[in-house]
Design a protein around this motif. Structure first.
Motif, PDB file in Angstrom:
ATOM      1  N   ARG A  18       0.675  -1.222   0.038  1.00 14.17           N
ATOM      2  CA  ARG A  18       0.002  -0.135  -0.031  1.00 14.17           C
ATOM      3  C   ARG A  18       0.974   1.271  -0.049  1.00 14.17           C
ATOM      4  O   ARG A  18       0.340   2.228  -0.671  1.00 14.17           O
ATOM      5  N   ARG A  19       2.147   1.286   0.877  1.00 13.09           N
ATOM      6  CA  ARG A  19       2.917   2.315   0.618  1.00 13.09           C
ATOM      7  C   ARG A  19       3.484   2.591  -0.561  1.00 13.09           C
ATOM      8  O   ARG A  19       3.528   3.796  -1.149  1.00 13.09           O
ATOM      9  N   ALA A  20       3.742   1.361  -1.183  1.00 12.21           N
ATOM     10  CA  ALA A  20       4.275   1.554  -2.808  1.00 12.21           C
ATOM     11  C   ALA A  20       3.249   2.049  -3.612  1.00 12.21           C
ATOM     12  O   ALA A  20       3.558   2.933  -4.528  1.00 12.21           O
ATOM     13  N   LEU A  25       0.805   6.927  -6.665  1.00 21.80           N
ATOM     14  CA  LEU A  25      -0.215   7.591  -6.647  1.00 21.80           C
ATOM     15  C   LEU A  25       0.220   9.312  -6.697  1.00 21.80           C
ATOM     16  O   LEU A  25      -0.495  10.324  -7.056  1.00 21.80           O
ATOM     17  N   ALA A  26       1.497   9.322  -5.757  1.00 20.36           N
ATOM     18  CA  ALA A  26       2.076  10.939  -5.649  1.00 20.36           C
ATOM     19  C   ALA A  26       2.390  11.475  -6.963  1.00 20.36           C
ATOM     20  O   ALA A  26       2.615  12.519  -7.311  1.00 20.36           O
ATOM     21  N   CYS A  70      -7.637   5.958  -9.552  1.00 21.02           N
ATOM     22  CA  CYS A  70      -7.227   6.281  -8.182  1.00 21.02           C
ATOM     23  C   CYS A  70      -6.439   7.514  -8.155  1.00 21.02           C
ATOM     24  O   CYS A  70      -5.239   7.445  -9.101  1.00 21.02           O
ATOM     25  N   SER A  71      -6.636   8.274  -6.967  1.00 22.48           N
ATOM     26  CA  SER A  71      -5.882   9.212  -6.995  1.00 22.48           C
ATOM     27  C   SER A  71      -5.514   9.756  -5.443  1.00 22.48           C
ATOM     28  O   SER A  71      -6.344   9.116  -4.651  1.00 22.48           O
ATOM     29  N   LEU A  72      -4.557  10.212  -5.211  1.00 21.50           N
ATOM     30  CA  LEU A  72      -4.104  10.372  -3.916  1.00 21.50           C
ATOM     31  C   LEU A  72      -4.757  11.499  -2.973  1.00 21.50           C
ATOM     32  O   LEU A  72      -4.855  12.292  -3.704  1.00 21.50           O
TER      33      LEU A  72
END
Length: 112
Positions: A18-20, A25-26, A70-72
């Motif tokens: 999930r962190r990756a 997404l960043a 999906c977006s951050l």
């Protein structure tokens, strides 16, 4: 409510996959397939990870037909950063005290 969202944010961030995904997404919005690709996981598995991120408020998913983009949403991480900052201050104080004691001890040893 803040405690619950902190729990959800830290739970979401506790997983390396999930962190990756958040790192990708960043860089900009990605489809579920694009987020799944580096991990060689099914779209269903990727979607489960994304759902955890959504529940934490870290990801917004926009559905356009069969495509899911999906977006951050980084704002919820602010509360986690604030919580960590409190303890950072605590540890800085402790380390400053330790440094002062070690310096005093070293001065006493050189006087002997």
């Amino acid at each position: 409510m803040v405690e619950h969202s902190l729990d959800a944010v830290f739970h979401a961030l506790a997983d390396g996959t999930r962190r990756a995904m958040l790192e990708r997404l960043a860089l900009g919005p990605h489809s579920v397939g694009e987020l799944a690709a580096p991990f060689e996981m099914s779209l269903a598995a990727a979607s489960k990870h994304i759902q955890v991120l959504e529940r934490a408020g870290l990801v917004h998913r926009q559905i356009e037909g069969r495509s899911h983009k999906c977006s951050l949403q980084a704002a919820p991480m602010h509360a986690g950063a604030e919580w960590l900052r409190h303890y950072e201050h605590f540890w800085h104080q402790r380390l400053d005290t330790l440094e002062r004691l070690l310096t005093q001890d070293a001065k006493k040893r050189t006087k002997k």
